[in-house]
Scaffold this motif. Structure first.
Motif, PDB file in Angstrom:
ATOM      1  N   ILE A  32       0.897  -1.169  -0.167  1.00  0.00           N
ATOM      2  CA  ILE A  32      -0.084  -0.103   0.061  1.00  0.00           C
ATOM      3  C   ILE A  32       0.826   1.305  -0.029  1.00  0.00           C
ATOM      4  O   ILE A  32       0.548   2.183  -0.518  1.00  0.00           O
ATOM      5  CB  ILE A  32      -0.946  -0.006   1.112  1.00  0.00           C
ATOM      6  N   TRP A  33       1.940   1.213   0.758  1.00  0.00           N
ATOM      7  CA  TRP A  33       2.758   2.328   0.644  1.00  0.00           C
ATOM      8  C   TRP A  33       3.308   2.424  -0.619  1.00  0.00           C
ATOM      9  O   TRP A  33       3.285   3.751  -1.200  1.00  0.00           O
ATOM     10  CB  TRP A  33       3.918   2.093   1.524  1.00  0.00           C
ATOM     11  N   MET A  34       3.674   1.442  -1.300  1.00  0.00           N
ATOM     12  CA  MET A  34       4.280   1.687  -2.704  1.00  0.00           C
ATOM     13  C   MET A  34       3.148   2.225  -3.856  1.00  0.00           C
ATOM     14  O   MET A  34       3.358   3.004  -4.482  1.00  0.00           O
ATOM     15  CB  MET A  34       4.849   0.441  -3.191  1.00  0.00           C
ATOM     16  N   ALA A  35       1.866   1.722  -3.684  1.00  0.00           N
ATOM     17  CA  ALA A  35       1.045   2.368  -4.407  1.00  0.00           C
ATOM     18  C   ALA A  35       0.637   3.625  -4.407  1.00  0.00           C
ATOM     19  O   ALA A  35       0.317   4.386  -5.044  1.00  0.00           O
ATOM     20  CB  ALA A  35      -0.336   1.517  -4.360  1.00  0.00           C
ATOM     21  N   ALA A  36       0.612   3.932  -2.802  1.00  0.00           N
ATOM     22  CA  ALA A  36       0.209   5.408  -2.603  1.00  0.00           C
ATOM     23  C   ALA A  36       1.485   6.315  -3.030  1.00  0.00           C
ATOM     24  O   ALA A  36       1.289   7.549  -3.516  1.00  0.00           O
ATOM     25  CB  ALA A  36       0.378   5.579  -0.848  1.00  0.00           C
ATOM     26  N   ILE A  37       2.779   5.978  -3.128  1.00  0.00           N
ATOM     27  CA  ILE A  37       3.786   6.688  -3.329  1.00  0.00           C
ATOM     28  C   ILE A  37       3.819   6.929  -5.047  1.00  0.00           C
ATOM     29  O   ILE A  37       3.891   8.088  -5.670  1.00  0.00           O
ATOM     30  CB  ILE A  37       5.225   6.156  -2.982  1.00  0.00           C
TER      31      ILE A  37
ATOM     32  N   THR B 120       7.777   8.329   0.766  1.00  0.00           N
ATOM     33  CA  THR B 120       9.161   7.461   0.493  1.00  0.00           C
ATOM     34  C   THR B 120       9.736   7.596   1.997  1.00  0.00           C
ATOM     35  O   THR B 120      10.012   6.518   2.630  1.00  0.00           O
ATOM     36  CB  THR B 120       9.668   7.639  -0.599  1.00  0.00           C
ATOM     37  N   ASN B 121      10.032   8.615   2.667  1.00  0.00           N
ATOM     38  CA  ASN B 121      10.909   8.803   3.630  1.00  0.00           C
ATOM     39  C   ASN B 121      10.277   8.148   4.887  1.00  0.00           C
ATOM     40  O   ASN B 121      10.756   7.577   5.869  1.00  0.00           O
ATOM     41  CB  ASN B 121      11.315  10.333   3.902  1.00  0.00           C
ATOM     42  N   ASN B 122       8.764   8.382   5.014  1.00  0.00           N
ATOM     43  CA  ASN B 122       7.883   7.910   5.982  1.00  0.00           C
ATOM     44  C   ASN B 122       7.847   6.328   5.875  1.00  0.00           C
ATOM     45  O   ASN B 122       8.126   5.698   6.917  1.00  0.00           O
ATOM     46  CB  ASN B 122       6.645   8.351   5.972  1.00  0.00           C
ATOM     47  N   ALA B 123       7.854   5.849   4.672  1.00  0.00           N
ATOM     48  CA  ALA B 123       7.925   4.403   4.533  1.00  0.00           C
ATOM     49  C   ALA B 123       9.011   3.590   4.769  1.00  0.00           C
ATOM     50  O   ALA B 123       9.056   2.762   5.466  1.00  0.00           O
ATOM     51  CB  ALA B 123       7.320   3.986   3.050  1.00  0.00           C
ATOM     52  N   LEU B 124      10.127   4.523   4.674  1.00  0.00           N
ATOM     53  CA  LEU B 124      11.385   3.885   4.970  1.00  0.00           C
ATOM     54  C   LEU B 124      11.727   3.948   6.417  1.00  0.00           C
ATOM     55  O   LEU B 124      12.576   3.109   6.939  1.00  0.00           O
ATOM     56  CB  LEU B 124      12.689   4.654   4.306  1.00  0.00           C
ATOM     57  N   LYS B 125      10.942   4.339   7.093  1.00  0.00           N
ATOM     58  CA  LYS B 125      11.234   4.429   8.864  1.00  0.00           C
ATOM     59  C   LYS B 125      10.763   3.109   9.194  1.00  0.00           C
ATOM     60  O   LYS B 125      11.117   2.476  10.172  1.00  0.00           O
ATOM     61  CB  LYS B 125      10.252   5.550   9.376  1.00  0.00           C
TER      62      LYS B 125
ATOM     63  N   LEU C  45      11.520   3.938  -5.889  1.00  0.00           N
ATOM     64  CA  LEU C  45      10.696   4.946  -6.051  1.00  0.00           C
ATOM     65  C   LEU C  45      11.377   6.288  -5.650  1.00  0.00           C
ATOM     66  O   LEU C  45      10.620   7.346  -6.350  1.00  0.00           O
ATOM     67  CB  LEU C  45       9.450   4.351  -5.194  1.00  0.00           C
ATOM     68  N   LYS C  46      12.134   6.306  -4.369  1.00  0.00           N
ATOM     69  CA  LYS C  46      12.561   7.632  -3.879  1.00  0.00           C
ATOM     70  C   LYS C  46      13.528   8.268  -5.175  1.00  0.00           C
ATOM     71  O   LYS C  46      13.222   9.504  -5.332  1.00  0.00           O
ATOM     72  CB  LYS C  46      13.175   7.387  -2.767  1.00  0.00           C
TER      73      LYS C  46
END
Length: 421
Positions: free
Chosen positions: A102-107, A123-128, A139-140
């Motif tokens: 879901i993170w990837m789809a949102a990005i 992406t920075n939030n997802a990487l946390k 993606l970043k």
């Protein structure tokens, strides 16, 4: 009086009850998994509105069915409704930060919506939650590239390769970024035309220098031809200035001092991107021999997946009327714009694309018959710095000084370009 009040109260109770029943009737009451599968089938069969209605209906009873909501968001993203998609993705991510898909789809939704800075923040939030995840880092990097920071994107890609030197996606992306950072290129083209009758083989060579700037591309070219046992040079400059987003131009100027080329040639064309991956253009070309020939042209192109299809007509006024010709082009791209297979079919004679010219008034010859098919294959080295191309064409053309009779022309061309910073 009391009886009227009782009647009114009874009516209001009945009316309120009917609304309650109605509300209960529209609430989902079925198998959510089966309905979800049906909605997916509808979406993948281009029945997106029906799919979205089904997904929304499921959510009336199961608002936290995250797969349903995220797929609904994805369909919004497909339709270009990025704001609606963002709302649904955010709802899911507030409740489930552990779902990388879901993170990837949102990005990707932010990238498609042309909001690269928002994509970087997400992406920075997802990487946390998923530190050093290669897919998220890719993606970043894509988002950083879209903010015109290819060096930052290159640094991010290097983080992926430091962890896994064999990551093919990262290797390919790094090569593409390095290719984009190569602002300069030199190239050599060599071609020959072999005639079935009348003429000896004719040779063409070109030396090209290209410079990519923030305002667009600048290309300088020296053309050398050997025809009719004569040698000649032509000097050309091509400009591709960027005017605004989705709008750019083409400008060309060439000079020569030999009958093998026009004394002066110039042209201009304006290109505009349209919705649904279409592009249109309108322009002209002018060739000055002993007299002047004007050619009016344009194009309509369509990008779909890895394919490109375009049609370009030519209208050339002459002494015998207006000559009409056209070229239909198809390209199948592979990894990038420098790797593709192309096919072009041309019908009709145009001085712009037909290389056979003699030192006479070209406007007399614009009504000649001609058919041509051209096959081309272009590819690059692994690091994208070297690009090669090969073309083979066959033309069936009416003879200028013997109209009604034809010859065949077999053309072979090869090219090489070297990109550097």
């Amino acid at each position: 009086m009391m009886a009227k009040i009782i009647i009114k109260l009874t009516f209001m109770v009945v009316l309120f009850g009917s609304f309650q029943v109605s509300g209960q009737e529209i609430k989902f009451d079925g198998d959510p998994d089966a309905s979800f599968e049906n909605a997916r089938n509808l979406a993948f069969n281009l029945k997106r509105k029906q799919a979205q209605d089904t997904l929304l209906f499921i959510l009336t009873k199961y608002p936290d069915y995250h797969d349903v909501r995220s797929f609904l968001a994805t369909t919004y993203s497909w339709d270009g409704e990025y704001k609606k998609a963002r709302k649904e993705f955010n709802y899911v991510l507030e409740k489930d930060k552990e779902n990388k898909t879901i993170w990837m789809a949102a990005i990707k939704n932010e990238l498609w919506g042309d909001l690269p800075y928002a994509a970087i923040e997400m992406t920075n939030n997802a990487l946390k939650t998923f530190p050093n995840d290669s897919e998220l880092l890719l993606l970043k990097a894509s988002a950083e590239e879209n903010t015109n920071n290819p060096l930052e994107a290159l640094s991010t890609i290097q983080l992926v390769l430091d962890q896994n030197p064999d990551d093919q996606k990262a290797k390919d992306y790094k090569a593409t970024l390095n290719n984009g950072l190569s602002r300069n290129a030199i190239g050599i083209t060599s071609s020959v035309d072999i005639y079935s009758d009348v003429f000896d083989p004719m040779q063409y060579y070109a030396l090209t220098y290209r410079r990519q700037t923030k305002y667009g591309s600048i290309i300088g070219r020296v053309n050398f031809n050997r025809r009719f046992n004569e040698n000649g040079l032509q000097y050309e400059v091509d400009l591709y200035p960027k005017i605004a987003k989705g709008l750019y131009a083409y400008v060309n100027v060439g000079i020569a001092n030999t009958f093998l080329f026009p004394d002066i040639k110039y042209g201009a064309e304006l290109f505009k991107s349209l919705p649904k991956s279409f592009e249109v253009s309108l322009g002209f070309r002018t060739l000055k021999y002993s007299t002047t020939t004007n050619i009016y042209t344009g194009s309509i192109g369509w990008y779909t997946g890895n394919s490109y299809l375009s049609f370009r007509p030519y209208f050339t006024p002459g002494e015998t009327g207006i000559s009409k010709s056209g070229t239909l082009t198809y390209r199948k791209y592979r990894s990038d714009a420098d790797n593709y297979l192309g096919v072009a079919v041309s019908v009709g004679f145009s001085p712009e694309i037909n290389q056979f010219n003699i030192n006479e008034n070209a406007s007399k010859f614009v009504d000649l018959e001609s058919q041509r098919i051209n096959l081309g294959y272009y590819f690059t080295s692994a690091n994208k710095q070297n690009a090669w191309g090969a073309q083979f064409a066959v033309s069936h053309q009416e003879i200028i000084f013997d109209q009604g009779n034809f010859f065949w022309i077999y053309s072979l061309a090869v090219s090489w370009d070297l990109k550097f910073k």
